[in-house]
Design a protein around this motif. Structure first.
Motif, PDB file in Angstrom:
ATOM      1  N   ARG A  79      29.281  47.908  48.292  1.00 46.88           N
ATOM      2  CA  ARG A  79      30.078  48.756  49.202  1.00 46.88           C
ATOM      3  C   ARG A  79      31.078  47.958  50.020  1.00 46.88           C
ATOM      4  NH1 ARG A  79      24.630  51.969  51.052  1.00 46.88           N
ATOM      5  NH2 ARG A  79      24.663  53.589  49.435  1.00 46.88           N
ATOM      6  N   ARG A  80      30.901  46.644  50.056  1.00 48.87           N
ATOM      7  CA  ARG A  80      31.782  45.783  50.846  1.00 48.87           C
ATOM      8  C   ARG A  80      32.951  45.213  50.028  1.00 48.87           C
ATOM      9  NH1 ARG A  80      29.895  47.577  54.784  1.00 48.87           N
ATOM     10  NH2 ARG A  80      28.916  46.553  56.558  1.00 48.87           N
ATOM     11  N   LEU A  81      33.158  45.678  48.829  1.00 48.15           N
ATOM     12  CA  LEU A  81      34.172  45.089  47.949  1.00 48.15           C
ATOM     13  C   LEU A  81      35.512  45.822  47.979  1.00 48.15           C
ATOM     14  CD1 LEU A  81      31.911  44.260  44.866  1.00 48.15           C
ATOM     15  CD2 LEU A  81      32.683  42.713  46.694  1.00 48.15           C
ATOM     16  N   SER A  82      35.732  46.642  48.973  1.00 44.01           N
ATOM     17  CA  SER A  82      36.955  47.447  49.007  1.00 44.01           C
ATOM     18  C   SER A  82      38.226  46.606  49.152  1.00 44.01           C
ATOM     19  CB  SER A  82      36.888  48.467  50.148  1.00 44.01           C
ATOM     20  OG  SER A  82      36.698  47.815  51.393  1.00 44.01           O
ATOM     21  N   GLY A  83      38.096  45.399  49.683  1.00 41.38           N
ATOM     22  CA  GLY A  83      39.271  44.551  49.843  1.00 41.38           C
ATOM     23  C   GLY A  83      39.628  43.755  48.601  1.00 41.38           C
ATOM     24  N   HIS A  84      38.925  43.960  47.502  1.00 39.45           N
ATOM     25  CA  HIS A  84      39.142  43.203  46.269  1.00 39.45           C
ATOM     26  C   HIS A  84      39.866  44.048  45.225  1.00 39.45           C
ATOM     27  CE1 HIS A  84      35.954  41.038  48.355  1.00 39.45           C
ATOM     28  NE2 HIS A  84      36.239  39.982  47.616  1.00 39.45           N
ATOM     29  N   ARG A  85      40.331  43.368  44.183  1.00 41.61           N
ATOM     30  CA  ARG A  85      41.050  44.054  43.116  1.00 41.61           C
ATOM     31  C   ARG A  85      40.671  43.465  41.753  1.00 41.61           C
ATOM     32  NH1 ARG A  85      41.544  46.698  46.834  1.00 41.61           N
ATOM     33  NH2 ARG A  85      43.387  47.656  47.787  1.00 41.61           N
ATOM     34  N   ASP A  86      40.747  44.307  40.729  1.00 41.60           N
ATOM     35  CA  ASP A  86      40.588  43.896  39.316  1.00 41.60           C
ATOM     36  C   ASP A  86      39.244  43.232  39.025  1.00 41.60           C
ATOM     37  OD1 ASP A  86      43.144  44.847  38.589  1.00 41.60           O
ATOM     38  OD2 ASP A  86      44.058  43.004  39.358  1.00 41.60           O
ATOM     39  N   LEU A  87      38.183  43.737  39.605  1.00 43.82           N
ATOM     40  CA  LEU A  87      36.857  43.180  39.359  1.00 43.82           C
ATOM     41  C   LEU A  87      36.223  43.826  38.131  1.00 43.82           C
ATOM     42  CD1 LEU A  87      35.370  43.169  42.978  1.00 43.82           C
ATOM     43  CD2 LEU A  87      36.512  41.287  41.772  1.00 43.82           C
ATOM     44  N   THR A  88      35.538  43.009  37.364  1.00 41.33           N
ATOM     45  CA  THR A  88      34.693  43.508  36.276  1.00 41.33           C
ATOM     46  C   THR A  88      33.245  43.339  36.720  1.00 41.33           C
ATOM     47  OG1 THR A  88      36.303  42.946  34.570  1.00 41.33           O
ATOM     48  CG2 THR A  88      34.013  43.226  33.873  1.00 41.33           C
ATOM     49  N   ILE A  89      32.508  44.428  36.745  1.00 37.07           N
ATOM     50  CA  ILE A  89      31.134  44.423  37.243  1.00 37.07           C
ATOM     51  C   ILE A  89      30.175  44.772  36.114  1.00 37.07           C
ATOM     52  CG2 ILE A  89      29.514  45.404  38.903  1.00 37.07           C
ATOM     53  CD1 ILE A  89      31.762  43.943  40.283  1.00 37.07           C
ATOM     54  N   ALA A  90      29.119  43.973  35.976  1.00 36.07           N
ATOM     55  CA  ALA A  90      28.024  44.290  35.051  1.00 36.07           C
ATOM     56  C   ALA A  90      26.739  44.336  35.866  1.00 36.07           C
ATOM     57  CB  ALA A  90      27.924  43.246  33.945  1.00 36.07           C
ATOM     58  N   THR A  91      25.967  45.414  35.735  1.00 32.00           N
ATOM     59  CA  THR A  91      24.812  45.599  36.607  1.00 32.00           C
ATOM     60  C   THR A  91      23.701  46.382  35.927  1.00 32.00           C
ATOM     61  OG1 THR A  91      24.132  46.417  38.805  1.00 32.00           O
ATOM     62  CG2 THR A  91      25.754  47.736  37.592  1.00 32.00           C
ATOM     63  N   ASN A  92      22.504  46.266  36.475  1.00 30.73           N
ATOM     64  CA  ASN A  92      21.387  47.116  36.067  1.00 30.73           C
ATOM     65  C   ASN A  92      20.973  48.057  37.191  1.00 30.73           C
ATOM     66  OD1 ASN A  92      20.228  45.081  37.754  1.00 30.73           O
ATOM     67  ND2 ASN A  92      18.221  45.460  36.844  1.00 30.73           N
ATOM     68  N   ASN A  93      21.760  48.085  38.265  1.00 30.62           N
ATOM     69  CA  ASN A  93      21.464  48.873  39.451  1.00 30.62           C
ATOM     70  C   ASN A  93      22.096  50.255  39.312  1.00 30.62           C
ATOM     71  OD1 ASN A  93      21.315  49.936  42.094  1.00 30.62           O
ATOM     72  ND2 ASN A  93      21.378  47.889  42.992  1.00 30.62           N
TER      73      ASN A  93
END
Length: 275
Positions: free
Chosen positions: A120-134
């Protein structure tokens, strides 16, 4: 008129504190307002009592109240319970963890409420690739920050709202794809000098190990209630992490072991890290 012994002790600091510990242990989780009403003292008095008892290790302080040691260190508590536990500390850790994330990077994030707070704290970032099991993270990620989201399949554990299975993806013909990430954000259940990073579930530990093995950098997220404790399954030795992000400095012996293992400990008192 005779005065009940419990009533007399309630107005004595030592007696009140003993009763307070017993009450919290019985209730599991309480608020400051509930305790003030129960013991007929001011909210400021309750806060002082809770702070002292927490420093003595009799209970665990939370934002707005306290929880018993049994509740705090129960190895398998449901997500809705864990969301309310150490909430302020998790938000602090999340803010620090987000500072490690670089734009246009690939991030692996495991299950847990501290990693959810970080998403939830990543709003200031751009172009992220996220891989998760959550299971909760895709809905928590700011749309403006994300390029792609990938979800690891496997068995869904309803208690934690996360999947457990291989950290891998396959092509249409069934071949495994080789995947890596720039940063793994891994929430753990306990941190100790001898056992390293541990958790309560074997399948969870195996998945976290696989994420760590595929990461160029590893940040372990753990609040201070998890220091000097050991759970059932080892995730890794301390040396597997590049960073430990937490809300308060670890006890001196643990801190020395972390530093000797090459782990950078990041707390609110640490110098801000540029992205």
């Amino acid at each position: 008129m005779a005065v009940d012994k419990d009533d007399r002790q309630r107005h004595l600091p030592a007696g009140r504190k003993a009763q307070l510990v017993a009450f919290v242990a019985d209730a599991g989780q309480v608020t400051v307002a509930e305790l003030a009403e129960r013991f007929k003292v001011s909210i400021d008095t309750v806060r002082r009592d809770l702070d002292r008892l927490a420093s003595e290790g009799a209970l665990v302080r939370t934002y707005g109240g306290a929880v018993s040691l049994a509740t705090a260190y129960r190895v398998d508590s449901a997500v809705e319970q864990r969301l309310a536990f150490m909430e302020k500390e998790k938000e602090t850790i999340a803010t620090l963890a987000a500072e490690l994330v670089q734009d246009a990077s690939t991030i692996m994030i495991n299950g847990g409420t501290t990693t959810l707070a970080t998403a939830r704290r990543l709003s200031g970032h751009r172009d992220l690739t996220i891989a998760t099991n959550n299971l909760l993270i895709p809905g928590a990620l700011p749309i403006s920050a994300i390029r792609d989201i990938y979800f690891f399949g496997g068995t869904v554990r309803q208690l934690t709202l996360a999947t457990y299975g291989p950290v891998s993806f396959r092509t249409a013909d069934g071949a495994d794809l080789d995947i890596t990430c720039d940063l793994a954000l891994i929430g753990v259940g306990a941190v100790s000098a001898d056992a390293g990073f541990t958790t309560s579930n074997l399948a969870e530990a195996a998945m976290m190990q696989a994420m760590i093995a595929r990461a160029a950098r590893v940040a372990i997220l753990a609040d201070s209630s998890k220091f000097d404790r050991r759970l059932f399954a080892q995730v890794s030795d301390l040396s597997a992490a590049d960073y430990l992000i937490t809300d308060a400095p670890p006890p001196a012996p643990l801190l020395e072991t972390l530093e000797a293992a090459g782990v950078e400990v990041i707390t609110p008192s640490s110098a801000p890290r540029p992205r």
